[in-house]
Design a protein around this motif. Sequence first.
Motif, PDB file in Angstrom:
ATOM      1  N   GLY A  41      41.150  34.515  80.611  1.00 55.87           N
ATOM      2  CA  GLY A  41      39.928  34.968  81.269  1.00 55.87           C
ATOM      3  C   GLY A  41      39.980  34.933  82.792  1.00 55.87           C
ATOM      4  N   LEU A  42      41.164  35.002  83.365  1.00 56.82           N
ATOM      5  CA  LEU A  42      41.294  34.980  84.824  1.00 56.82           C
ATOM      6  C   LEU A  42      41.234  36.386  85.394  1.00 56.82           C
ATOM      7  CD1 LEU A  42      44.232  32.423  85.180  1.00 56.82           C
ATOM      8  CD2 LEU A  42      41.799  31.980  85.459  1.00 56.82           C
ATOM      9  N   LYS A  43      40.643  36.482  86.559  1.00 58.28           N
ATOM     10  CA  LYS A  43      40.580  37.756  87.287  1.00 58.28           C
ATOM     11  C   LYS A  43      41.213  37.543  88.654  1.00 58.28           C
ATOM     12  CE  LYS A  43      36.510  39.460  84.881  1.00 58.28           C
ATOM     13  NZ  LYS A  43      37.211  39.549  83.650  1.00 58.28           N
ATOM     14  N   GLU A  44      41.450  38.601  89.369  1.00 56.11           N
ATOM     15  CA  GLU A  44      42.033  38.549  90.714  1.00 56.11           C
ATOM     16  C   GLU A  44      43.389  37.842  90.722  1.00 56.11           C
ATOM     17  OE1 GLU A  44      38.448  38.508  93.812  1.00 56.11           O
ATOM     18  OE2 GLU A  44      38.495  36.698  92.552  1.00 56.11           O
ATOM     19  N   ILE A  45      44.228  38.228  89.764  1.00 56.61           N
ATOM     20  CA  ILE A  45      45.568  37.645  89.628  1.00 56.61           C
ATOM     21  C   ILE A  45      46.590  38.713  89.999  1.00 56.61           C
ATOM     22  CG2 ILE A  45      47.235  36.659  87.994  1.00 56.61           C
ATOM     23  CD1 ILE A  45      44.808  34.843  88.609  1.00 56.61           C
ATOM     24  N   GLY A  46      47.605  38.312  90.747  1.00 52.39           N
ATOM     25  CA  GLY A  46      48.657  39.239  91.141  1.00 52.39           C
ATOM     26  C   GLY A  46      49.940  38.500  91.454  1.00 52.39           C
ATOM     27  N   CYS A  47      50.874  39.202  92.060  1.00 49.80           N
ATOM     28  CA  CYS A  47      52.196  38.614  92.335  1.00 49.80           C
ATOM     29  C   CYS A  47      52.138  37.430  93.289  1.00 49.80           C
ATOM     30  CB  CYS A  47      53.137  39.696  92.873  1.00 49.80           C
ATOM     31  SG  CYS A  47      53.660  40.841  91.582  1.00 49.80           S
ATOM     32  N   HIS A  48      51.135  37.363  94.168  1.00 47.76           N
ATOM     33  CA  HIS A  48      51.044  36.228  95.093  1.00 47.76           C
ATOM     34  C   HIS A  48      50.297  35.032  94.486  1.00 47.76           C
ATOM     35  CE1 HIS A  48      52.646  37.461  99.078  1.00 47.76           C
ATOM     36  NE2 HIS A  48      52.614  38.628  98.478  1.00 47.76           N
ATOM     37  N   THR A  49      49.774  35.191  93.292  1.00 45.69           N
ATOM     38  CA  THR A  49      49.009  34.117  92.660  1.00 45.69           C
ATOM     39  C   THR A  49      49.817  32.834  92.513  1.00 45.69           C
ATOM     40  OG1 THR A  49      47.477  35.578  91.524  1.00 45.69           O
ATOM     41  CG2 THR A  49      47.833  33.419  90.524  1.00 45.69           C
ATOM     42  N   MET A  50      51.067  32.946  92.094  1.00 46.07           N
ATOM     43  CA  MET A  50      51.877  31.732  91.889  1.00 46.07           C
ATOM     44  C   MET A  50      52.109  31.026  93.221  1.00 46.07           C
ATOM     45  SD  MET A  50      54.624  33.093  89.063  1.00 46.07           S
ATOM     46  CE  MET A  50      55.260  34.359  90.156  1.00 46.07           C
ATOM     47  N   ARG A  51      52.422  31.784  94.251  1.00 48.50           N
ATOM     48  CA  ARG A  51      52.656  31.242  95.592  1.00 48.50           C
ATOM     49  C   ARG A  51      51.387  30.575  96.132  1.00 48.50           C
ATOM     50  NH1 ARG A  51      56.109  32.194 100.015  1.00 48.50           N
ATOM     51  NH2 ARG A  51      55.105  32.861 101.938  1.00 48.50           N
ATOM     52  N   LYS A  52      50.251  31.223  95.928  1.00 54.29           N
ATOM     53  CA  LYS A  52      48.975  30.674  96.378  1.00 54.29           C
ATOM     54  C   LYS A  52      48.604  29.421  95.580  1.00 54.29           C
ATOM     55  CE  LYS A  52      46.989  34.917  98.206  1.00 54.29           C
ATOM     56  NZ  LYS A  52      45.749  35.677  98.355  1.00 54.29           N
ATOM     57  N   THR A  53      48.930  29.417  94.294  1.00 51.55           N
ATOM     58  CA  THR A  53      48.666  28.249  93.454  1.00 51.55           C
ATOM     59  C   THR A  53      49.455  27.051  93.956  1.00 51.55           C
ATOM     60  OG1 THR A  53      48.204  29.657  91.543  1.00 51.55           O
ATOM     61  CG2 THR A  53      48.786  27.345  91.078  1.00 51.55           C
ATOM     62  N   TRP A  54      50.721  27.263  94.282  1.00 55.39           N
ATOM     63  CA  TRP A  54      51.557  26.199  94.845  1.00 55.39           C
ATOM     64  C   TRP A  54      50.906  25.642  96.116  1.00 55.39           C
ATOM     65  CZ3 TRP A  54      54.285  26.559  99.604  1.00 55.39           C
ATOM     66  CH2 TRP A  54      55.146  25.494  99.867  1.00 55.39           C
ATOM     67  N   GLY A  55      50.501  26.535  97.025  1.00 55.23           N
ATOM     68  CA  GLY A  55      49.876  26.106  98.274  1.00 55.23           C
ATOM     69  C   GLY A  55      48.546  25.408  98.054  1.00 55.23           C
ATOM     70  N   TYR A  56      47.760  25.927  97.144  1.00 54.28           N
ATOM     71  CA  TYR A  56      46.447  25.359  96.839  1.00 54.28           C
ATOM     72  C   TYR A  56      46.581  23.899  96.398  1.00 54.28           C
ATOM     73  CZ  TYR A  56      41.899  24.760  94.551  1.00 54.28           C
ATOM     74  OH  TYR A  56      40.671  24.298  94.164  1.00 54.28           O
ATOM     75  N   PHE A  57      47.484  23.634  95.455  1.00 52.55           N
ATOM     76  CA  PHE A  57      47.628  22.276  94.939  1.00 52.55           C
ATOM     77  C   PHE A  57      48.326  21.355  95.932  1.00 52.55           C
ATOM     78  CE2 PHE A  57      46.386  24.272  90.989  1.00 52.55           C
ATOM     79  CZ  PHE A  57      45.507  23.321  90.501  1.00 52.55           C
ATOM     80  N   LEU A  58      49.226  21.884  96.726  1.00 56.24           N
ATOM     81  CA  LEU A  58      49.864  21.063  97.756  1.00 56.24           C
ATOM     82  C   LEU A  58      48.821  20.610  98.783  1.00 56.24           C
ATOM     83  CD1 LEU A  58      52.811  20.189  98.068  1.00 56.24           C
ATOM     84  CD2 LEU A  58      53.070  21.967  99.778  1.00 56.24           C
ATOM     85  N   TYR A  59      47.912  21.507  99.150  1.00 59.81           N
ATOM     86  CA  TYR A  59      46.855  21.155 100.094  1.00 59.81           C
ATOM     87  C   TYR A  59      45.853  20.184  99.466  1.00 59.81           C
ATOM     88  CZ  TYR A  59      43.076  21.412 103.444  1.00 59.81           C
ATOM     89  OH  TYR A  59      42.110  21.077 104.360  1.00 59.81           O
TER      90      TYR A  59
END
Length: 185
Positions: A127-145
């Motif tokens: 049920g996720l929206k607004e997902i794309g190729c940068h999602t994984m990179r952003k997820t890494w940054g989000y959790f690191l922050y």
Amino acid sequence: MNFVQPIRDPYIIEGIKEYLKLRSMRNYLFFCFGIYSGLRVSDLCKLRVSMVKGTHINIKEQKNGNKKKFIIHPKIRQDLENYIEGRRDDEFLFASRQIKKKSQLRGQPIDRSTAYKMLNDAAREFGLKEIGCHTMRKTWGYFLYRQDPNNIALLMQSFGHSKSSTTLLYIGLTQDMLDEAIVRL
């Protein structure tokens, strides 16, 4: 151009990992490398078997030529070892199962469109929206922050941003911060 979001819920991340692992070890490892390294999809696609045989990966980023070194996350080490067992060092880690139309070559890396389709198929299941190729990179940054806001300088350097506000916007934290501030009112 659509603005894609990180995956913010760790339970959904674990669910996606299980979902992908049951369907394709290649796609599972691709996703894991993305959320544990912060590499761009274009750089993930170019990884070769020889590059993942140690504890760290050294890579020269395709977009900007920057050299990056990162550890292979211990959570995926055994699955990775099983996945590469018997494969040649020069093979692409995330090889396409298709024969490339133009070149007629086998064993070429998956491309962005394959990665995008894989991510969006999994996102739809959860049920996720607004997902794309940068999602994984952003997820890494989000959790690191989220783990430690002092990591902002590390993230700025890793993403090539000159301002922390750009980095916070990129990893989707400005919206989170706004939402939390409104709820606290």
